[in-house]
Design a protein around this motif. Sequence first.
Motif, mmCIF file in Angstrom:
data_model
loop_
_atom_site.group_PDB
_atom_site.id
_atom_site.type_symbol
_atom_site.label_atom_id
_atom_site.label_comp_id
_atom_site.label_asym_id
_atom_site.label_seq_id
_atom_site.Cartn_x
_atom_site.Cartn_y
_atom_site.Cartn_z
ATOM 1 N N ALA A 1 4.258 5.836 -5.277
ATOM 2 C CA ALA A 1 4.272 5.922 -6.742
ATOM 3 C C ALA A 1 3.305 6.997 -7.238
ATOM 4 O O ALA A 1 3.615 7.758 -8.180
ATOM 5 N N GLN A 2 2.136 7.098 -6.598
ATOM 6 C CA GLN A 2 1.149 8.115 -6.994
ATOM 7 C C GLN A 2 1.675 9.523 -6.706
ATOM 8 O O GLN A 2 1.524 10.445 -7.526
ATOM 9 N N ILE A 3 2.300 9.699 -5.537
ATOM 10 C CA ILE A 3 2.838 11.017 -5.177
ATOM 11 C C ILE A 3 3.967 11.407 -6.127
ATOM 12 O O ILE A 3 4.047 12.555 -6.602
ATOM 13 N N GLU A 4 4.877 10.457 -6.394
ATOM 14 C CA GLU A 4 5.996 10.749 -7.286
ATOM 15 C C GLU A 4 5.514 11.070 -8.701
ATOM 16 O O GLU A 4 6.086 11.932 -9.391
ATOM 17 N N ALA A 5 4.455 10.378 -9.131
ATOM 18 C CA ALA A 5 3.903 10.654 -10.463
ATOM 19 C C ALA A 5 3.333 12.075 -10.519
ATOM 20 O O ALA A 5 3.494 12.797 -11.521
ATOM 21 N N PHE A 6 2.657 12.514 -9.443
ATOM 22 C CA PHE A 6 2.115 13.872 -9.369
ATOM 23 C C PHE A 6 3.251 14.895 -9.428
ATOM 24 O O PHE A 6 3.182 15.886 -10.155
ATOM 25 N N GLN B 1 3.969 1.565 -1.090
ATOM 26 C CA GLN B 1 4.639 1.696 -2.390
ATOM 27 C C GLN B 1 3.684 2.265 -3.442
ATOM 28 O O GLN B 1 4.088 3.068 -4.287
ATOM 29 N N ARG B 2 2.428 1.830 -3.379
ATOM 30 C CA ARG B 2 1.431 2.363 -4.316
ATOM 31 C C ARG B 2 1.225 3.861 -4.076
ATOM 32 O O ARG B 2 1.154 4.666 -5.011
ATOM 33 N N GLN B 3 1.142 4.242 -2.780
ATOM 34 C CA GLN B 3 0.954 5.646 -2.428
ATOM 35 C C GLN B 3 2.161 6.484 -2.862
ATOM 36 O O GLN B 3 2.005 7.581 -3.420
ATOM 37 N N ARG C 1 3.783 17.788 -1.518
ATOM 38 C CA ARG C 1 3.945 16.341 -1.692
ATOM 39 C C ARG C 1 5.397 15.902 -1.487
ATOM 40 O O ARG C 1 5.661 14.796 -1.001
ATOM 41 N N ARG D 1 4.782 15.106 -12.855
ATOM 42 C CA ARG D 1 3.868 15.673 -13.852
ATOM 43 C C ARG D 1 3.777 17.188 -13.742
ATOM 44 O O ARG D 1 3.709 17.902 -14.745
ATOM 45 N N ASN E 1 0.838 -1.213 0.000
ATOM 46 C CA ASN E 1 0.000 0.000 0.000
ATOM 47 C C ASN E 1 0.869 1.257 0.000
ATOM 48 O O ASN E 1 0.574 2.235 -0.703
#
Length: 645
Positions: free
Chosen positions: A271-276, A267-269, A293, A279, A265
């Motif tokens: 990955a989402q923050i790093e993607a934001f 790692q998923r979180q 973030r 971007r 969970n």
Amino acid sequence: MISVNNLSVQFTGVDLFNGITFNIGDHDRIGLVGKNGAGKSTLLKILCRQQEPETGTITIASGQTVGYLPQEMVPDTVGSVLDETMTAFEQIDQMEAEQQRLTQQITERTDYESKEYEKLLSQLHDITEHIALLGGSNRRELAEKILLGLGFKHSDFERLVAEFSGGWQMRVELAKLLLKHPNFILLDEPTNHLDIESIQWLESYLSTYEGAVVLVSHDRTFLDNITKRTIEITAGRIYDYKVPYSEYVVQMQERRASQMASLTNQQRQVAQIEAFIERFRYKATKSKQVQSRIKMLERMEKINIDEVSTESIHFQFPPAPHSGKIVLEAQHLGKAYGDNQVFDNVDFLVTKGTKLAFVGRNGEGKTTLAKIIVGELTDYSGVFKLGHQVQIGYYAQNQAAMLDGEKTVFQTIDDAAVGDIRPKIRNILGSFLFDNDDIEKKVKVLSGGEKARLALAKLLLTPCNLLVLDEPTNHLDMDSKDILKNALLQYTGTLVVVSHDRDFLQGLTDSLFEFRDGGIHEFKGDIFEFLEYHKMEHLKELESGKRITDNGKQKAQSENKINYQQSKERERELRKLRSNVEKIEQEIAQLEETIANKETFLSSGNANISANTDFYTEYQALKDQLEQRMLDWEEATIALEEFSS
């Protein structure tokens, strides 16, 4: 209480413990668990002050004592078994001298109202109570009781300790430790030196011990029967479970599954923050959100999964070559060492594919018979025969000690390997967890567990159809024992295994040879069926007095020829007794119903009854019959209860 605070220990640059903290209560029952090399023995040594940690503190409450039995030691004794055991009471001797000194002072003083006089009385009271607690008045009786419980005989008490093997000398050390009655008992693999009966006695003793017990053991049953708390040592950390071993295993697996889910969970979180961040990093309108973030990632506490080694030995025995139907046969077999007749007049026959366990007290001949089977002993009486084309693989009780310490791991296997097996040596060693660096180590630097694995690896070099294993689980951790047991379950040949490990034997063998009273008694069934049948949970067998005596010496003849089906016969007799009780109860119910009907008819006042003499005769006969059947029921019930107890 013992308080362990922020303890750290390193070994060859690697953390064994890193800042561990826990307490041991005055009445705790703790099992220390972990793979070989995790630091269990080191922690025990630190708790008893035999080793100092790099950092941290060990605090023991004032006046409390710690007793420690290491896994291996070389006792330095010259006296008899009883004399050496009695040295455990040296503390009492010193206390009694102090008691006499205080008594003398009190007798001579006359200042009865002074504080000094009152202090002397208080000291005398305390020391007298302490002497009584340690068994001051019946020291010899206590020492003999402990020695008998640990498997010694009365005739052993005056023998020199040096005459006994290392395992029996360790029993003397254990007896001394128990008699000292420390507040905290620390035991490192105590069952390695005990047979099943002595293990059960020790379980009973420790279960009611007034102080705390901390033990290291690879015997699941022993741990479950004693401990109420399990401390796991893994990857330099500890996890404290307030449950016995079997429940710990379940909770440990749940904990690791939870850790893995939490990590997934997170790692998923992340990955989402790093993607934001990636971007919107260069968009001015999103700069505040991006910075927020980034700080969120910096503050996030990373979830770590325990770096638990999942490596374990993996192997299977080669297919067993063909052998004759009869593998082992003995007639009137006997073996003596001087005046000591170990067993005599033994008859047995072992057929192909049998899985057989040797059980019984140490010294009754289990290892001796194993040595006769493999040909190490030939000076016996009677007849012993190996079957047609029987090829033996043998793991001796001291197999690890028999290895040449100056040879490397690779040389040990290479010297024993022949033919097509030689190119597979590295693969075989790898399956027993010896990597490329390990195989160049000399045997003398290996741990006990590593030597045991190397000795097992040697068994794979030559196919055999009869495996004889003498205490193969000593020094093996839980996982290794499970894998060995699974390999033996798949083995297609005949198996003879000497072991005191009840969990290891359960489900592995279909027959047992019990060694006792100079004879061998065969039992068809599992180890726990055997223990239940003989009612040995509390060592009743040792105290029952049901021994066959011949000229003052306890002796028994081989029973296997006439008693192959003990357990089945017992069940048959039990069913017969139960059926008899049920039959009588049904007859009593019918009689009571018939009598009740006649009494109802009597109370009706029918005029014809008084003239009917047969009615009264029949009525009285029914009552007499009921009384007799009630007596029969009582006897049948007593017989059933006595047979079941």
